[in-house]
Each structure stands twice: as structure tokens, then as C-alpha cells.
Design a protein around this motif. Sequence first.
Motif, PDB file in Angstrom:
ATOM      1  N   MET A 127      23.214 -37.580  63.168  1.00  0.00           N
ATOM      2  CA  MET A 127      21.801 -36.857  63.676  1.00  0.00           C
ATOM      3  C   MET A 127      21.250 -36.850  62.844  1.00  0.00           C
ATOM      4  SD  MET A 127      23.138 -35.392  66.451  1.00  0.00           S
ATOM      5  CE  MET A 127      21.474 -34.233  66.733  1.00  0.00           C
ATOM      6  N   ARG A 128      21.099 -37.186  61.858  1.00  0.00           N
ATOM      7  CA  ARG A 128      19.919 -36.988  60.990  1.00  0.00           C
ATOM      8  C   ARG A 128      19.286 -38.050  61.236  1.00  0.00           C
ATOM      9  NH1 ARG A 128      23.423 -35.276  57.089  1.00  0.00           N
ATOM     10  NH2 ARG A 128      23.885 -37.059  56.212  1.00  0.00           N
ATOM     11  N   LYS A 129      20.159 -39.687  61.315  1.00  0.00           N
ATOM     12  CA  LYS A 129      19.930 -40.560  61.196  1.00  0.00           C
ATOM     13  C   LYS A 129      18.742 -40.888  62.682  1.00  0.00           C
ATOM     14  CE  LYS A 129      19.665 -43.655  58.594  1.00  0.00           C
ATOM     15  NZ  LYS A 129      18.215 -44.372  58.576  1.00  0.00           N
ATOM     16  N   VAL A 130      19.567 -40.964  63.285  1.00  0.00           N
ATOM     17  CA  VAL A 130      18.771 -40.506  65.097  1.00  0.00           C
ATOM     18  C   VAL A 130      17.662 -39.906  64.983  1.00  0.00           C
ATOM     19  CG1 VAL A 130      19.173 -39.657  67.343  1.00  0.00           C
ATOM     20  CG2 VAL A 130      21.383 -41.003  66.735  1.00  0.00           C
ATOM     21  N   THR A 131      17.523 -38.465  64.921  1.00  0.00           N
ATOM     22  CA  THR A 131      17.090 -37.354  65.097  1.00  0.00           C
ATOM     23  C   THR A 131      15.265 -37.921  63.894  1.00  0.00           C
ATOM     24  OG1 THR A 131      17.592 -35.779  63.627  1.00  0.00           O
ATOM     25  CG2 THR A 131      17.777 -35.669  65.798  1.00  0.00           C
ATOM     26  N   ALA A 132      15.447 -38.678  62.894  1.00  0.00           N
ATOM     27  CA  ALA A 132      14.486 -39.586  62.092  1.00  0.00           C
ATOM     28  C   ALA A 132      14.353 -40.799  62.382  1.00  0.00           C
ATOM     29  CB  ALA A 132      15.235 -39.491  60.663  1.00  0.00           C
ATOM     30  N   ARG A 133      14.581 -41.360  63.512  1.00  0.00           N
ATOM     31  CA  ARG A 133      13.974 -42.859  63.673  1.00  0.00           C
ATOM     32  C   ARG A 133      13.641 -43.261  64.508  1.00  0.00           C
ATOM     33  NH1 ARG A 133      13.869 -47.381  64.678  1.00  0.00           N
ATOM     34  NH2 ARG A 133      13.944 -48.895  64.561  1.00  0.00           N
ATOM     35  N   LEU A 190      22.018 -31.672  59.833  1.00  0.00           N
ATOM     36  CA  LEU A 190      21.843 -32.638  60.842  1.00  0.00           C
ATOM     37  C   LEU A 190      20.582 -32.327  60.518  1.00  0.00           C
ATOM     38  CD1 LEU A 190      21.549 -31.183  63.536  1.00  0.00           C
ATOM     39  CD2 LEU A 190      23.561 -30.619  63.124  1.00  0.00           C
ATOM     40  N   ILE A 191      19.304 -32.189  60.259  1.00  0.00           N
ATOM     41  CA  ILE A 191      18.418 -32.125  60.467  1.00  0.00           C
ATOM     42  C   ILE A 191      17.406 -32.795  59.196  1.00  0.00           C
ATOM     43  CG2 ILE A 191      17.543 -31.884  63.188  1.00  0.00           C
ATOM     44  CD1 ILE A 191      15.840 -29.201  61.358  1.00  0.00           C
ATOM     45  N   THR A 192      16.643 -33.495  58.825  1.00  0.00           N
ATOM     46  CA  THR A 192      15.541 -33.618  58.289  1.00  0.00           C
ATOM     47  C   THR A 192      14.457 -32.878  57.808  1.00  0.00           C
ATOM     48  OG1 THR A 192      15.065 -36.134  57.807  1.00  0.00           O
ATOM     49  CG2 THR A 192      17.145 -36.189  57.295  1.00  0.00           C
ATOM     50  N   ILE A 249      18.502 -26.994  55.363  1.00  0.00           N
ATOM     51  CA  ILE A 249      17.203 -27.077  54.920  1.00  0.00           C
ATOM     52  C   ILE A 249      16.026 -26.297  55.944  1.00  0.00           C
ATOM     53  CG2 ILE A 249      16.452 -29.160  57.089  1.00  0.00           C
ATOM     54  CD1 ILE A 249      14.942 -30.819  54.935  1.00  0.00           C
ATOM     55  N   LEU A 250      16.020 -25.439  57.034  1.00  0.00           N
ATOM     56  CA  LEU A 250      14.843 -24.001  57.329  1.00  0.00           C
ATOM     57  C   LEU A 250      15.815 -23.131  56.462  1.00  0.00           C
ATOM     58  CD1 LEU A 250      14.531 -24.941  61.008  1.00  0.00           C
ATOM     59  CD2 LEU A 250      12.673 -25.236  58.938  1.00  0.00           C
ATOM     60  N   LEU A 251      16.111 -22.739  56.141  1.00  0.00           N
ATOM     61  CA  LEU A 251      16.888 -21.328  55.198  1.00  0.00           C
ATOM     62  C   LEU A 251      15.987 -20.651  54.684  1.00  0.00           C
ATOM     63  CD1 LEU A 251      18.873 -19.144  55.369  1.00  0.00           C
ATOM     64  CD2 LEU A 251      20.158 -20.342  52.802  1.00  0.00           C
ATOM     65  N   PRO A 252      14.998 -21.512  53.419  1.00  0.00           N
ATOM     66  CA  PRO A 252      14.063 -20.711  52.812  1.00  0.00           C
ATOM     67  C   PRO A 252      12.607 -20.436  54.005  1.00  0.00           C
ATOM     68  CG  PRO A 252      14.312 -23.157  52.266  1.00  0.00           C
ATOM     69  CD  PRO A 252      15.235 -22.430  53.133  1.00  0.00           C
ATOM     70  N   ILE A 253      12.241 -21.127  54.835  1.00  0.00           N
ATOM     71  CA  ILE A 253      11.498 -20.007  55.734  1.00  0.00           C
ATOM     72  C   ILE A 253      12.368 -19.385  56.600  1.00  0.00           C
ATOM     73  CG2 ILE A 253      10.588 -20.952  58.713  1.00  0.00           C
ATOM     74  CD1 ILE A 253      10.058 -23.999  57.125  1.00  0.00           C
ATOM     75  N   ILE A 254      13.328 -19.193  57.128  1.00  0.00           N
ATOM     76  CA  ILE A 254      14.213 -18.512  58.493  1.00  0.00           C
ATOM     77  C   ILE A 254      14.513 -16.922  56.874  1.00  0.00           C
ATOM     78  CG2 ILE A 254      16.927 -17.624  58.912  1.00  0.00           C
ATOM     79  CD1 ILE A 254      17.358 -20.786  59.392  1.00  0.00           C
ATOM     80  N   LEU A 255      14.691 -17.542  55.486  1.00  0.00           N
ATOM     81  CA  LEU A 255      14.986 -15.987  54.497  1.00  0.00           C
ATOM     82  C   LEU A 255      13.710 -15.472  54.584  1.00  0.00           C
ATOM     83  CD1 LEU A 255      16.698 -17.471  52.048  1.00  0.00           C
ATOM     84  CD2 LEU A 255      18.122 -16.304  53.770  1.00  0.00           C
ATOM     85  N   GLY A 294      25.140 -17.957  57.465  1.00  0.00           N
ATOM     86  CA  GLY A 294      27.025 -18.961  57.889  1.00  0.00           C
ATOM     87  C   GLY A 294      27.376 -19.510  56.096  1.00  0.00           C
ATOM     88  N   HIS A 295      28.235 -19.388  56.033  1.00  0.00           N
ATOM     89  CA  HIS A 295      28.807 -20.384  54.861  1.00  0.00           C
ATOM     90  C   HIS A 295      28.550 -21.176  55.298  1.00  0.00           C
ATOM     91  CE1 HIS A 295      30.004 -21.538  50.681  1.00  0.00           C
ATOM     92  NE2 HIS A 295      31.591 -21.223  50.996  1.00  0.00           N
ATOM     93  N   ARG A 296      28.218 -22.761  53.861  1.00  0.00           N
ATOM     94  CA  ARG A 296      28.641 -23.806  54.368  1.00  0.00           C
ATOM     95  C   ARG A 296      28.433 -24.728  56.253  1.00  0.00           C
ATOM     96  NH1 ARG A 296      33.664 -27.131  52.129  1.00  0.00           N
ATOM     97  NH2 ARG A 296      32.973 -28.955  51.695  1.00  0.00           N
ATOM     98  N   GLU A 297      27.291 -24.085  56.672  1.00  0.00           N
ATOM     99  CA  GLU A 297      27.381 -23.520  58.071  1.00  0.00           C
ATOM    100  C   GLU A 297      26.033 -24.916  57.628  1.00  0.00           C
ATOM    101  OE1 GLU A 297      29.525 -20.970  60.075  1.00  0.00           O
ATOM    102  OE2 GLU A 297      27.407 -21.112  60.371  1.00  0.00           O
ATOM    103  N   CYS A 298      25.542 -25.693  59.176  1.00  0.00           N
ATOM    104  CA  CYS A 298      24.044 -26.677  59.345  1.00  0.00           C
ATOM    105  C   CYS A 298      23.311 -26.150  60.441  1.00  0.00           C
ATOM    106  CB  CYS A 298      24.270 -28.308  59.736  1.00  0.00           C
ATOM    107  SG  CYS A 298      25.329 -27.870  61.558  1.00  0.00           S
TER     108      CYS A 298
END
Length: 354
Positions: free
Chosen positions: A51-57, A245-247, A295-301, A319-323
Motif C-alpha cells: 500500500m505504501r508503494k502504490v500510494t506513493a508511486r 500504510l501511507i507515507t 504517521i498522522l498520529l501527532p496531527i490526530i493527538l 489503537g496499539h500497534r495499528e496503522c
Amino acid sequence: MSVKLTLQQKLDFLPAIASITLAAFYGIITGLWRTERQAKTLFLHIGYAVMRKVTARLTPSQMQYATPTSNKVYEQYARKARIQAQTVQLEHGALGHWIGDRDATNVMIWYHGGGFGLPANIGYFKFYAQLVQTLKTSNKSLAVFSLTYTLAPTETYPTQLKQAVAAARYILSTGRSPDTIFLGGDSAGGNLVSGVLSHLAHPHPQIEPLPLPNNAKLAGAAMIAPWTLLDTEFPDQEIYHGGDLITQAVAQPWASAYIGKSPRDNYTDLSNAPVEWFKDFPVNRVLITGGGNEILLPIILDFAAKFKEGFERVELFVGHRECHVAPIYNLYLGDATETAQGKKVKSWLVELAE
């Protein structure tokens, strides 16, 4: 509307597929030595890498070209689930799809995510069905009304917000009491939830006001990993080590495609709104969730903290260890294991629904 690509964009799929395949193999190798900052299972680790590669590429237009529309996914889901597809034509070219009994006591209007540029995938409709079943098990009834909005860059802001408001306007027009109506959304859909709440309290100058009868309030609003700060770069954070799953690569193309030539404002970037903006939101309770590895966690907090400062009835759950949007995208990838965020949304709905 079908997406048209240039010959060059179509030919670009060949090297893109090669790079995505390599990302999958790399995910297999690196997944053998996972840490707490990465996916819980090897299967998800590989899925997130792809998913990371698909959305980035790929560009938003290329991804739209390669994936079925929200409408077709809904029709496919209805056939497989052996239910009657029920689609409603809404204002501004939008569509609404029913999941569950449309005469249920409670309705959740859901705005799907995907950076405003991706359609709703099958994971959404599986998640909606889980919400309906959870309420049924608790002797309560719920139907989900899923909005299909026009994807960016075919249309830009404020079109999608107009369509999101149109969905709420339609449900209210059926005579339902506001205290049986929930708003829900993930990522970009969480942005639309925040935009609709903002419009209810502070009517958007380009959208017809939507006053609730007798100063009533909506039952609740749930936002999974809301994307409420459309900066073209996500803030650096130590917790991101391939567990999402995103960058950062998606921020600029997705945000730019949605905003177009319009200026950003409190409806597009609720994270930047003053605390006073939140105080008059006509909703009883708000739930904000995020993944511990996203990766959005700081924005969400930061968003949840500001929201709570202006509107006390806000709950934050991580959610612990969740994307990013794990309750839906894990289902999309084929992992039906219940996520902590998904479980929280369900228990929150059971508590509040009539």
C-alpha cells in the motif's frame, strides 16, 4: 465519471507494477524481524508495504483508473451479501448507499476516506456490515448511509463538502430525530465529518445552511484517523518505522488535488481553527481514534486536544500497534481480525444508540 489517462500515464503502470512487486518482496524479507512499531502479523506487514508503494508511486488519477468506483464496489458487495442494493440520488451529483434496514432506529452517515481521491473499497462495506450486526446483537438497530462523493481532482473543494452536507440534509428530510443520527468518517472522510459539524454551527458561505430543528443535536460523531490538517508535509515523528500504510509522499498530491485553487479554511483544516469554533457544534458526543503506528498520529493527538478544549464531550482512543484506518484497510487487505479501534467504535455506538 470515468478517469482518462494519457498514453504516458498508462505506460507508466509497467514500471510501477515492477516497483510494487519489489516492495512486496522487500516486505517479506523485512517482515521476518518486526518490531513493536510495525504490523502485528507478517501478512499485514507485507500488505502495508504494498500500500505504501502504490500510494506513493501512482497519482490519484492512476489509482482511480485502476480501481472500481465506490458505486460498483457497493453493487458487488450487495450481490455477494445477497441483499438488495438501495442507492439514493443526492444533490450536487452525490449518491448515498444504504447498508442495513433503512427503517432502523439509528442511522450513521459515513464519509469514506482515501485522500479525497480514492473510492470506497470493499473493506468499508464489510465494516459497515459489522457495525449493523453489532447493534443488532445488542438489541438495537442501525443502518449505515454511505456517501459516494465526486473524487478529486475531477472536482475540488468545496464540492465534496457540499455533497457531505447533502447526505445529512437528506437523512434529516426523512423525518428522523437528530438524536438518532450519527456522523462517521475516516481520514479524508473524518475531514468531511469535521466540515459538516463546522457547517452546522457556522454555515459555509457557499453552502445552504442546515439548521437542526428546535436546536436539537446529533447523537454523535466518530472520526477514525481524521485528516484535519492539509499541510503538504506530515510532521516528522519517531514512531514511524514502516508500520503504516501511507507515507509523507501522499500529502502534497492528495491535499493539492482536493484544495485546487481554493484557499484553506476552518472547513478544510479544522486543526487550525480557534478553540471557540468548536463550542457550538450541535452534537452530543465525539469519538476520535488513531493508530499507534500511524504517521498522522501527532496531527490526530493535537487535533483531539484542541477539540476537547473547545468541546468537552470528546473521547480519544489510540489503537496499539495499528496503522492508519486499520479497522477498514485491514479488512480490505483480507485480515478480519478485530482491531482495537474498530472495537472501540462499536462499543461507543452501542452505548449511545437508542
